[in-house]
Design an enzyme around this catalytic site. Structure first.
Site, PDB file in Angstrom:
ATOM      1  N   CYS A 259      -3.883  -5.567  21.298  1.00  0.00           N
ATOM      2  CA  CYS A 259      -2.615  -5.092  20.756  1.00  0.00           C
ATOM      3  C   CYS A 259      -2.669  -3.572  20.551  1.00  0.00           C
ATOM      4  CB  CYS A 259      -2.317  -5.769  19.421  1.00  0.00           C
ATOM      5  SG  CYS A 259      -0.964  -4.954  18.525  1.00  0.00           S
TER       6      CYS A 259
ATOM      7  N   HIS B 211      -2.388  -3.002  16.536  1.00  0.00           N
ATOM      8  CA  HIS B 211      -3.363  -3.581  15.612  1.00  0.00           C
ATOM      9  C   HIS B 211      -4.783  -3.652  16.170  1.00  0.00           C
ATOM     10  CE1 HIS B 211       0.488  -5.061  13.957  1.00  0.00           C
ATOM     11  NE2 HIS B 211      -0.107  -4.838  12.818  1.00  0.00           N
TER      12      HIS B 211
ATOM     13  N   CYS C  13       1.286 -10.928  19.813  1.00  0.00           N
ATOM     14  CA  CYS C  13       0.492 -10.426  18.686  1.00  0.00           C
ATOM     15  C   CYS C  13       1.077 -11.018  17.420  1.00  0.00           C
ATOM     16  CB  CYS C  13       0.510  -8.904  18.606  1.00  0.00           C
ATOM     17  SG  CYS C  13      -0.216  -8.316  17.041  1.00  0.00           S
TER      18      CYS C  13
ATOM     19  N   LYS D 285      -2.830  -2.782   6.497  1.00  0.00           N
ATOM     20  CA  LYS D 285      -3.498  -3.899   5.851  1.00  0.00           C
ATOM     21  C   LYS D 285      -4.489  -4.545   6.795  1.00  0.00           C
ATOM     22  CE  LYS D 285       0.693  -5.179   4.662  1.00  0.00           C
ATOM     23  NZ  LYS D 285       1.924  -5.675   4.030  1.00  0.00           N
TER      24      LYS D 285
ATOM     25  N   CYS E 141       2.134  -8.124  14.837  1.00  0.00           N
ATOM     26  CA  CYS E 141       3.416  -7.434  15.116  1.00  0.00           C
ATOM     27  C   CYS E 141       4.549  -8.436  15.180  1.00  0.00           C
ATOM     28  CB  CYS E 141       3.427  -6.760  16.487  1.00  0.00           C
ATOM     29  SG  CYS E 141       2.193  -5.544  16.775  1.00  0.00           S
TER      30      CYS E 141
ATOM     31  N   HIS F   4       4.082   1.678   2.145  1.00  0.00           N
ATOM     32  CA  HIS F   4       5.312   1.025   1.676  1.00  0.00           C
ATOM     33  C   HIS F   4       5.978   1.875   0.598  1.00  0.00           C
ATOM     34  CE1 HIS F   4       2.834  -2.630   2.913  1.00  0.00           C
ATOM     35  NE2 HIS F   4       3.751  -2.466   3.844  1.00  0.00           N
TER      36      HIS F   4
ATOM     37  N   HIS G 267       0.838  -1.199   0.000  1.00  0.00           N
ATOM     38  CA  HIS G 267       0.000   0.000   0.000  1.00  0.00           C
ATOM     39  C   HIS G 267       0.870   1.244   0.000  1.00  0.00           C
ATOM     40  CE1 HIS G 267       0.549   0.813   4.291  1.00  0.00           C
ATOM     41  NE2 HIS G 267       0.341  -0.488   4.508  1.00  0.00           N
TER      42      HIS G 267
ATOM     43  N   LYS H 265      -4.088   5.278  11.040  1.00  0.00           N
ATOM     44  CA  LYS H 265      -2.940   4.741  10.320  1.00  0.00           C
ATOM     45  C   LYS H 265      -3.460   3.771   9.256  1.00  0.00           C
ATOM     46  CE  LYS H 265       0.882   1.542  10.720  1.00  0.00           C
ATOM     47  NZ  LYS H 265       1.330   0.340  11.421  1.00  0.00           N
TER      48      LYS H 265
HETATM   49  O1  ME8 Z   1       7.114  -4.002   9.780  1.00  0.00           O
HETATM   50  N1  ME8 Z   1       2.516   5.294   6.876  1.00  0.00           N
HETATM   51  O2  ME8 Z   1       6.811  -4.738   7.611  1.00  0.00           O
HETATM   52  P1  ME8 Z   1       5.517  -3.938   7.156  1.00  0.00           P
HETATM   53  C1  ME8 Z   1       3.831   5.368   6.657  1.00  0.00           C
HETATM   54  N2  ME8 Z   1       8.536  -6.654   7.983  1.00  0.00           N
HETATM   55  N3  ME8 Z   1       4.609   4.285   6.479  1.00  0.00           N
HETATM   56  C2  ME8 Z   1       4.039   3.091   6.519  1.00  0.00           C
HETATM   57  C3  ME8 Z   1       2.661   2.930   6.747  1.00  0.00           C
HETATM   58  C4  ME8 Z   1       1.882   4.107   6.930  1.00  0.00           C
HETATM   59  N4  ME8 Z   1       0.566   4.085   7.117  1.00  0.00           N
HETATM   60  N5  ME8 Z   1       2.384   1.621   6.729  1.00  0.00           N
HETATM   61  C5  ME8 Z   1       3.563   0.975   6.492  1.00  0.00           C
HETATM   62  C6  ME8 Z   1       7.397  -4.719   8.842  1.00  0.00           C
HETATM   63  N6  ME8 Z   1       4.559   1.850   6.365  1.00  0.00           N
HETATM   64  C7  ME8 Z   1       8.593  -5.643   8.968  1.00  0.00           C
HETATM   65  C8  ME8 Z   1       9.851  -4.813   8.862  1.00  0.00           C
HETATM   66  S1  ME8 Z   1      12.513  -4.528   8.807  1.00  0.00           S
HETATM   67  C9  ME8 Z   1      13.822  -5.407   9.304  1.00  0.00           C
HETATM   68  C10 ME8 Z   1      11.141  -5.575   9.009  1.00  0.00           C
HETATM   69  C11 ME8 Z   1       5.958   1.531   6.064  1.00  0.00           C
HETATM   70  O3  ME8 Z   1       5.108  -4.521   5.842  1.00  0.00           O
HETATM   71  C12 ME8 Z   1       6.889   2.012   7.167  1.00  0.00           C
HETATM   72  O4  ME8 Z   1       8.191   2.076   6.669  1.00  0.00           O
HETATM   73  O5  ME8 Z   1       4.519  -3.891   8.230  1.00  0.00           O
HETATM   74  C13 ME8 Z   1       6.794   0.881   8.147  1.00  0.00           C
HETATM   75  O6  ME8 Z   1       7.854   0.893   9.086  1.00  0.00           O
HETATM   76  C14 ME8 Z   1       6.841  -0.302   7.225  1.00  0.00           C
HETATM   77  O7  ME8 Z   1       6.097   0.124   6.067  1.00  0.00           O
HETATM   78  C15 ME8 Z   1       6.240  -1.542   7.843  1.00  0.00           C
HETATM   79  O8  ME8 Z   1       6.091  -2.496   6.838  1.00  0.00           O
END
Ligand code: ME8
Length: 504
Positions: A143, A146, A126, A297, A129, A21, A18, A294
């Site tokens: 959580c 979430h 969770c 997904k 997370c 990312h 989304h 926020k």
């Molecule tokens: O946490 N606003 O993956 P993830 C801004 N796999 N940035 C956002 C966002 C939002 N609403 N939603 C997601 C994970 N992001 C782990 C990370 S790293 C070693 C492992 C961005 O798919 C932001 O960078 O949940 C957030 O930290 C990341 O996507 C989380 O992606």
């Protein structure tokens, strides 16, 4: 040659990507492109986090194997990186066999050094997370991130002696006040540590979808340890030759605040345990919000970045994300907000300025950029200052601040058109020199804007340079060229369609 290593989080593949990312990936790309303009050797890493609960469950729901699921989902994440015009040097997947090897080697090392031990454990977990919470962290029993029910997990797990690193972590925070940026996040991370660190479980017995613990294959490595190690493993195998010595430590790990603790506490402790230098900076940005919440997904309130880019273009999307929301803070995004900025800033301020300038040089100077004024220009000093501001602000990952200062310059050029009214000067032959000066200044100003805006709107700025008569060479876009008077008089300007057609 200086080096610059920047990373995004590696994204979970339990669902399609989304806008959040896209946001972090674009931010990393802006920094990577800027450091290339500085002439540095850059490595930009992004990728996907493919092990663990959410991916395994998503596969189960779809009735496919985890391998099939992640192989299908990763396609969308690769497409997203390409679609936002990211210039990542590598795309890492935690299911890559070379990554698996690095993870096993790393935790074996910690085990051999006595940093890991076995213990029975029960806690509230969770699954979204992938983290344990204590009662005090919960919000209405759920959580805090979430808003979902937690499960009581009871297992015999391997633990990492995180508590042993408390003092060394605090010393590091003390000695590096800009380890975590912005400062509020540094304080937040510091307070996690001063509250007292407990050892953390770094394996799971009940899960199969993960990297086997090398000395006990009945357990898999905790997905966060697996994931964090991508920042090291990527350097190891992205290119034929190991890049670790060249690029480690990372200059910037970018992320949102949801994963601050993993990056600011657990990751540095793991690195200390294994004898690595710590990353120079973690930049923690805010959340893009839709309808006050926020985007996530799990909540289902997401904006599809592909659809937005299809409709309005990649550069408009890149621009909007960092113009509308101050990088480092939360901010609301909406299609209405997007359209309004698109029209007022991209179509009017910038697009129109390019069209008018090229049209006037076409009409009054036979499409050839006139010579510079003989007695210097009032722009010289302000452009030097602007260039320095750009370098300083992007050096701190202040992406929005940087964009604002360049935009003030775009506005100044627009004012210059209005105040000097070249169409009036053109009617008075004795003011020919004045006319040529103004047109030279507009072309030169736009050339400098194109260089300074290049990391933000790369394709558009390449097109602006083409219209101003410059060859498509990266050297023309180096920061060093953003000096007043470096432009070439006589270069042939080229007209074209509006860069950003107005939206009705
Ligand atoms: O946490 N606003 O993956 P993830 C801004 N796999 N940035 C956002 C966002 C939002 N609403 N939603 C997601 C994970 N992001 C782990 C990370 S790293 C070693 C492992 C961005 O798919 C932001 O960078 O949940 C957030 O930290 C990341 O996507 C989380 O992606």
């Amino acid at each position: 040659m200086d080096k610059f290593y920047v990373t995004t989080p590696i994204y979970y593949v339990n669902d399609v990507p989304h806008i959040g990312h896209a946001y972090t990936t674009i931010a990393a790309d802006i920094l990577a492109r800027h450091h290339r303009q500085l002439g540095e050797d850059v490595f930009f890493l992004t990728g996907t986090d493919e092990h663990g609960n959410p991916a395994a469950r998503a596969a189960e729901r779809r009735g496919v194997t985890p391998e099939q699921h992640v192989d299908e989902m990763v396609v969308k994440f690769r497409e997203l990186a390409a679609a936002v015009d990211a210039t990542n040097d590598f795309f890492i997947r935690t299911t890559d066999s070379q990554h698996v090897e690095v993870v096993q080697e790393f935790i074996q090392k910690l085990h051999d050094r006595g940093d890991i031990y076995l213990k029975s454990y029960s806690g509230l977990y969770c699954g979204s997370c992938e983290a344990f919470y204590s009662e005090k962290d919960l919000v209405e029993g759920k959580c805090p991130d979430h808003g979902i029910e937690l499960e009581l997990v009871e297992e015999e797990n391997y633990f990492f002696r995180l508590s042993d690193y408390q003092d060394r972590l605090l010393d590091h925070f003390e000695a590096h006040p800009d380890f975590v940026i912005p400062a509020t996040r540094q304080n937040e991370a510091r307070s996690f540590i001063t509250q007292g660190l407990e050892d953390i479980s770094i394996s799971r017995a009940a899960l199969e979808w993960g990297i086997p613990v090398p000395w006990d294959p009945g357990q898999v490595v905790y997905v966060w340890v697996d994931a964090l190690l991508n920042y090291l493993s990527g350097l190891r195998y992205a290119r034929e030759e190991d890049q670790t010595a060249r690029f480690w430590p990372a200059d910037f790990h970018l992320m949102a605040k949801d994963i601050l603790k993993f990056h600011a506490v657990i990751w540095p402790a793991l690195l200390m345990a294994a004898g690595y230098e710590l990353p120079r900076h973690l930049f923690v940005h805010g959340y893009l919000l839709m309808g006050g919440q926020k985007m996530s997904k799990t909540r289902g309130n997401v904006l599809d970045p592909f659809a937005v880019m299809d409709q309005y273009g990649v550069d408009a999307f890149r621009f909007y994300c960092f113009r509308e929301v101050t990088f480092g803070q939360d901010g609301v995004v909406s299609l209405e907000g997007f359209e309004s900025r698109y029209n007022s800033e991209l179509a009017n301020d910038l697009g129109n300025l390019v069209s008018r300038t090229v049209a006037m040089v076409g009409k009054y100077c036979d499409s050839s950029v006139p010579p510079p004024p003989r007695d210097g220009s009032s722009f010289t000093r302000s452009v030097d200052k602007l260039r320095e501001t750009v370098v300083t602000s992007l050096g701190k990952a202040d992406i929005t601040g940087c964009l604002e200062s360049v935009w003030q310059f775009v506005r100044r050029l627009n004012k210059h058109v209005e105040q000097s009214a070249p169409w009036v000067l053109a009617k008075e032959p004795e003011r020919r020199e004045e006319l040529e000066t103004v047109l030279y200044e507009l072309v030169e100003g736009l050339r400098i804007c194109a260089i300074l805006l290049h990391p933000f709107i790369p394709a558009t700025t390449v097109e602006i340079m083409r219209r101003l008569g410059y060859p498509p060479a990266f050297e023309e876009l180096m920061i060093e060229k953003a000096r007043w008077g470096r432009g070439a008089p006589g270069s042939p300007v080229v007209a074209g369609d509006p860069l950003f057609p107005r939206l009705d």
